[in-house]
Write a protein that holds these residues in place. Structure first.
Motif: not given
Length: 399
Positions: A212-229, A262-265
């Motif tokens: 499992p990946v539970r890594r957090k970011s210390a900054g906000n210089n990464h793109p924010v993404m979502t997953i489309s089915a 995996y986007n369970k939504g």
């Protein structure tokens, strides 16, 4: 209007005929040699087979129109988006949702079909609702549609040129269909028959083959993404980005290239197995996603194709259907997700299958680009030829 060209109402170019549906309970009417066209058959300008056909007895109860008749859909749900126009290569019958246009003397049927297609957007403005979401195109308005009419030899030459482009597109589409069959065969190779994985491959839980990946970011210089089915990873909308401005991203998970999420939504609307691999250096995704990295000795490219083929669908559907709470919300726990099992072929076999599937997928994408490019070029050519902006050269016979 150009010399020799006229603007003529469609009613002056063709005779209109209405269709009908023979009695469905009369078996002697159905299954004969005479095509009976419905909207389901109107997928391309040239009729390529029909789903149902009539006997001579059945055809005697409706209108039969000759070869090279142009069929236009005037009633149907799809009319709000498109205007199907079909040129028939032989005598046909057709149902009541279609009008048949038999070209008059001095009018080339193929040119007429192309001219109608070129005016689709204008004609569709006249479509109104017949109730229950069904579109209706008033026949009188269709008849009054003006079309450009050059001399008959020029009509035929324009149709000949555009037919050449259609043939090129059809060849590419046939090649794409063959490539798609190969790609489908490769998917069946990894999914087995009926969704059962090949018996020679051991099955292991996701918890045994991934971390499992539970890594957090210390900054906000990464793109924010979502997953489309349907499309996988997508950038969040501009509105979402504005809402995020100045807010902490500490609750988001930081993914690295090659890791999965995996986007369970998406699971309540299917496909259930919306598991995708990140193909960019980094991305922030909502903390509710289940994110993981494969353990060493496994090929991420193989598992990307495996998940895309629906490897988890059956297992997740069972978990999801049993995990919906009384309030309608979804309750899929992490342990349930990571209990899903996946096949683990030998690494050499993983790599061989993955490379073949990637190559096949890339070939399909390139063919899609070629088909789209030719289609776009044909639309531009139609605009030039059917307005007379570009004049065709007619062959001069020498006595």
């Amino acid at each position: 209007m150009l010399e020799g060209w006229k603007s003529v109402a469609l009613s002056e170019l063709a005779t209109f005929h209405s269709g009908g549906t023979p009695n469905k309970e009369r078996s002697s009417f159905w299954g004969g040699p005479i095509p009976w066209v419905t909207v389901k058959d109107m997928k391309a300008m040239r009729l390529n087979g029909v789903g149902e056909s009539l006997t001579e007895e059945g055809a005697n109860t409706v209108r039969v129109v000759p070869a090279r008749t142009v069929l236009v859909l005037v009633r149907g749900m799809g009319l709000f988006k498109d205007l199907p126009v079909v040129l028939c290569d032989g005598p046909v019958t057709f149902n009541q949702d279609i009008k048949a246009l038999v070209a008059k003397e001095g009018v080339d049927s193929e040119y007429l079909a192309f001219a109608l297609i070129a005016r689709k957007s204008d004609i569709l403005r006249h479509v109104d609702s017949a109730g229950h979401g069904t579109g209706r195109l008033d026949t009188d308005l269709l008849k009054s549609t003006p079309l450009p009419l050059p001399p008959l030899p020029e009509q035929r030459k324009i149709a000949e040129i555009l037919r050449t482009w259609d043939e090129a597109i059809e060849k590419l589409e046939a090649l794409r269909a063959a490539k798609q069959n190969r790609f489908t065969g490769l998917k069946q190779q990894i999914m087995g028959r009926g969704g059962a994985f090949p018996e020679r491959w051991p099955l292991k839980a996701l918890s045994a083959v991934s971390t499992p990946v539970r890594r957090k970011s210390a900054g906000n210089n990464h793109p924010v993404m979502t997953i489309s089915a349907k499309s996988g990873f997508l950038m969040q909308s501009d509105k979402f980005a504005r809402d995020m401005a100045g807010r902490s991203v500490e609750r988001y998970t930081l993914l690295h290239e090659g890791e999965f999420a995996y986007n369970k939504g998406n699971s309540k609307t299917a496909p259930y197995g919306c598991v995708f691999r990140l193909d960019r250096p980094t991305a922030l995704v909502p903390f509710v996603y289940y994110c993981f990295a494969l353990k060493p000795g496994l090929d991420p490219e193989f598992y990307e194709h495996l998940f895309a083929a629906g490897a988890l669908n059956h297992q997740l559907s069972r978990l999801i259907n049993s995990g919906v709470r009384n309030d309608g919300l979804l309750n899929l726990y992490s342990d349930d997700f990571y209990s899903c099992r996946v096949p683990v072929p030998p690494i050499d076999e993983q790599r061989k299958i993955a490379r073949a599937m990637t190559a096949a997928k890339q070939e399909l994408a390139l063919l899609d680009e070629d088909i789209e490019a030719l289609t776009r070029q044909k639309r531009g050519l139609m605009q030039k030829l059917l307005t007379g902006e570009w004049r065709v050269k007619l062959e001069v016979s020498v006595a």
